[in-house]
Design an enzyme around this catalytic site. Structure first.
Site, PDB file in Angstrom:
ATOM      1  N   ASP A  25       0.856  -1.181   0.000  1.00  0.00           N
ATOM      2  CA  ASP A  25       0.000   0.000   0.000  1.00  0.00           C
ATOM      3  C   ASP A  25       0.893   1.232   0.000  1.00  0.00           C
ATOM      4  O   ASP A  25       2.092   1.141   0.248  1.00  0.00           O
ATOM      5  CB  ASP A  25      -0.885  -0.011   1.257  1.00  0.00           C
ATOM      6  CG  ASP A  25      -1.748   1.226   1.364  1.00  0.00           C
ATOM      7  OD1 ASP A  25      -2.375   1.603   0.366  1.00  0.00           O
ATOM      8  OD2 ASP A  25      -1.790   1.844   2.451  1.00  0.00           O
ATOM      9  N   SER A  26       0.281   2.380  -0.232  1.00  0.00           N
ATOM     10  CA  SER A  26       1.034   3.625  -0.204  1.00  0.00           C
ATOM     11  C   SER A  26       1.478   4.007   1.216  1.00  0.00           C
ATOM     12  O   SER A  26       2.359   4.835   1.375  1.00  0.00           O
ATOM     13  CB  SER A  26       0.166   4.745  -0.783  1.00  0.00           C
ATOM     14  OG  SER A  26      -1.071   4.777  -0.112  1.00  0.00           O
ATOM     15  N   CYS A  88      -3.748  -1.134  -2.048  1.00  0.00           N
ATOM     16  CA  CYS A  88      -4.040   0.287  -2.253  1.00  0.00           C
ATOM     17  C   CYS A  88      -4.940   0.462  -3.476  1.00  0.00           C
ATOM     18  O   CYS A  88      -4.579   0.043  -4.583  1.00  0.00           O
ATOM     19  CB  CYS A  88      -2.724   1.019  -2.469  1.00  0.00           C
ATOM     20  SG  CYS A  88      -2.899   2.755  -2.867  1.00  0.00           S
ATOM     21  N   GLU A 167      -6.255   9.716   9.301  1.00  0.00           N
ATOM     22  CA  GLU A 167      -4.907   9.721   9.861  1.00  0.00           C
ATOM     23  C   GLU A 167      -4.838  10.601  11.106  1.00  0.00           C
ATOM     24  O   GLU A 167      -4.036  10.370  12.001  1.00  0.00           O
ATOM     25  CB  GLU A 167      -3.899  10.168   8.805  1.00  0.00           C
ATOM     26  CG  GLU A 167      -3.923   9.223   7.624  1.00  0.00           C
ATOM     27  CD  GLU A 167      -2.566   8.837   7.083  1.00  0.00           C
ATOM     28  OE1 GLU A 167      -1.593   9.533   7.368  1.00  0.00           O
ATOM     29  OE2 GLU A 167      -2.510   7.820   6.357  1.00  0.00           O
ATOM     30  N   CYS A 199     -11.171   2.840  -0.747  1.00  0.00           N
ATOM     31  CA  CYS A 199      -9.893   3.383  -0.268  1.00  0.00           C
ATOM     32  C   CYS A 199      -9.557   2.649   1.029  1.00  0.00           C
ATOM     33  O   CYS A 199     -10.453   2.375   1.842  1.00  0.00           O
ATOM     34  CB  CYS A 199     -10.040   4.881  -0.009  1.00  0.00           C
ATOM     35  SG  CYS A 199      -8.592   5.614   0.774  1.00  0.00           S
ATOM     36  N   HIS A 201      -8.374   3.552   3.726  1.00  0.00           N
ATOM     37  CA  HIS A 201      -8.659   4.222   4.999  1.00  0.00           C
ATOM     38  C   HIS A 201     -10.133   4.167   5.398  1.00  0.00           C
ATOM     39  O   HIS A 201     -10.470   4.339   6.558  1.00  0.00           O
ATOM     40  CB  HIS A 201      -8.243   5.693   4.906  1.00  0.00           C
ATOM     41  CG  HIS A 201      -6.758   5.899   4.914  1.00  0.00           C
ATOM     42  ND1 HIS A 201      -5.922   5.307   4.005  1.00  0.00           N
ATOM     43  CD2 HIS A 201      -5.965   6.636   5.733  1.00  0.00           C
ATOM     44  CE1 HIS A 201      -4.672   5.686   4.253  1.00  0.00           C
ATOM     45  NE2 HIS A 201      -4.673   6.486   5.300  1.00  0.00           N
TER      46      HIS A 201
HETATM   47  N1  DGL Z   1      -3.996   3.776   0.008  1.00  0.00           N
HETATM   48  C1  DGL Z   1      -4.718   4.789  -0.716  1.00  0.00           C
HETATM   49  C2  DGL Z   1      -5.951   4.161  -1.374  1.00  0.00           C
HETATM   50  O1  DGL Z   1      -6.430   3.106  -1.004  1.00  0.00           O
HETATM   51  C3  DGL Z   1      -5.118   5.946   0.174  1.00  0.00           C
HETATM   52  C4  DGL Z   1      -3.950   6.765   0.659  1.00  0.00           C
HETATM   53  C5  DGL Z   1      -3.209   7.492  -0.439  1.00  0.00           C
HETATM   54  O2  DGL Z   1      -3.747   8.452  -1.018  1.00  0.00           O
HETATM   55  O3  DGL Z   1      -2.079   7.092  -0.714  1.00  0.00           O
HETATM   56  O4  DGL Z   1      -6.479   4.739  -2.295  1.00  0.00           O
END
Ligand code: DGL
Length: 280
Positions: A25-26, A88, A167, A199, A201
């Protein structure tokens, strides 16, 4: 759920079922997928990669995301993982094919998983999708859902403020509630009966989103859907770990930000150990 997209069919015969699953993931958000995997597949080891130095991806260009994604996938493949999971949504939206093209292991991504679940959850086929601006602008959910059912009617909404709010830990905060009401107003006006949380989050906002959308709209959590698809793929490819010993979990990050431990543990729902910093 039958066929799974992989680049090199047959290669999985050479993969070791005792190997770990690679999830990336990011940032820390993909830990919602790890959490679902730990619950669904308690004997599978996991290498998680979170690009905490370069997050957020959701507002970056397609070229940049593709470059970072390739780097991470190659890192995990060097760990000899038996399966790659793109946790992600943003990476899956713009670079899933790139990963499939370079990977000798099967590749699963949250968008495919979310699309299947959204259709399973919807009776009216009026589906809402929320995600980062890059995910929504890519139209990847629409392509995945229409690829399965061209009759489905989609309403999408980018929710750029949700990632920073999560966050910040404002999971049940008046500001988050107002923001959600504002974002979801046009989506709910389309009489959707299911809403894809597109997403990493957003699963943490489930209780608040439940209040905002009301009891008649199904919330499709792609983390849970991903764990189900993973279990099915491992079984289908004979890649489930035959050992019944405790698994090992490793967390690779590119930076250890302030409050990393707190945020990470909130996503994971348990303690976060074995954290390694990768210097790129
Ligand atoms: N992990 C990203 C997603 O699921 C969200 C966080 C980001 O913008 O990197 O889209």
């Amino acid at each position: 759920m039958g066929a799974f997209p992989t680049t090199l069919p047959g290669m999985s015969e050479h993969l070791d079922p005792r190997g770990a699953i690679g999830v990336f993931d990011s940032g820390v958000g993909g830990l919602t997928v790890v959490r679902a995997l730990m619950e669904r597949l308690p004997f599978e080891s996991i290498h998680y990669f979170g690009d905490t130095a370069r997050v957020p991806y959701g507002v970056k260009s397609v070229q940049t995301i593709a470059h970072y994604t390739t780097q991470i996938a190659e890192f995990l493949l060097e760990k000899r993982v038996k399966l790659l999971i793109i946790a992600c949504n943003t990476m899956a939206a713009v670079a899933a094919q790139l990963v499939r093209d370079l990977s000798p292991t099967p590749v699963l991504d949250v968008i495919d998983a979310g699309a299947v679940s959204a259709l399973a959850a919807s009776r009216s086929k009026r589906i809402g999708v929320i995600g980062t601006p890059t995910t929504i602008n890519s139209n990847a959910y629409a392509r995945a859902i229409h690829g399965i059912d061209p009759e489905a009617r989609l309403t999408s909404q980018a929710c750029a403020l949700f990632v920073p709010l999560v966050e910040e830990g404002w999971l049940d905060h008046p500001v988050t509630r107002l923001t959600a009401q504002e974002y979801l107003k046009p989506v709910l006006a389309e009489n959707i009966d299911s809403l894809v949380l597109g997403c990493t989050h957003y699963p943490l906002l489930k209780p608040l989103l439940r209040d905002v959308v009301g009891p008649d709209v199904a919330l499709v959590d792609s983390a849970e859907a991903m764990a189900e698809q993973t279990a099915a793929l491992l079984a289908q490819r004979n890649l489930s770990n035959p050992e019944r010993t405790p698994p090992t979990y490793h967390f690779w990050v590119t930076d250890v930000p302030l409050r990393f431990q707190t945020i990470g543990e909130r996503f994971l729902g348990r303690g976060l150990n074995n954290v390694h910093v990768v210097q790129w």
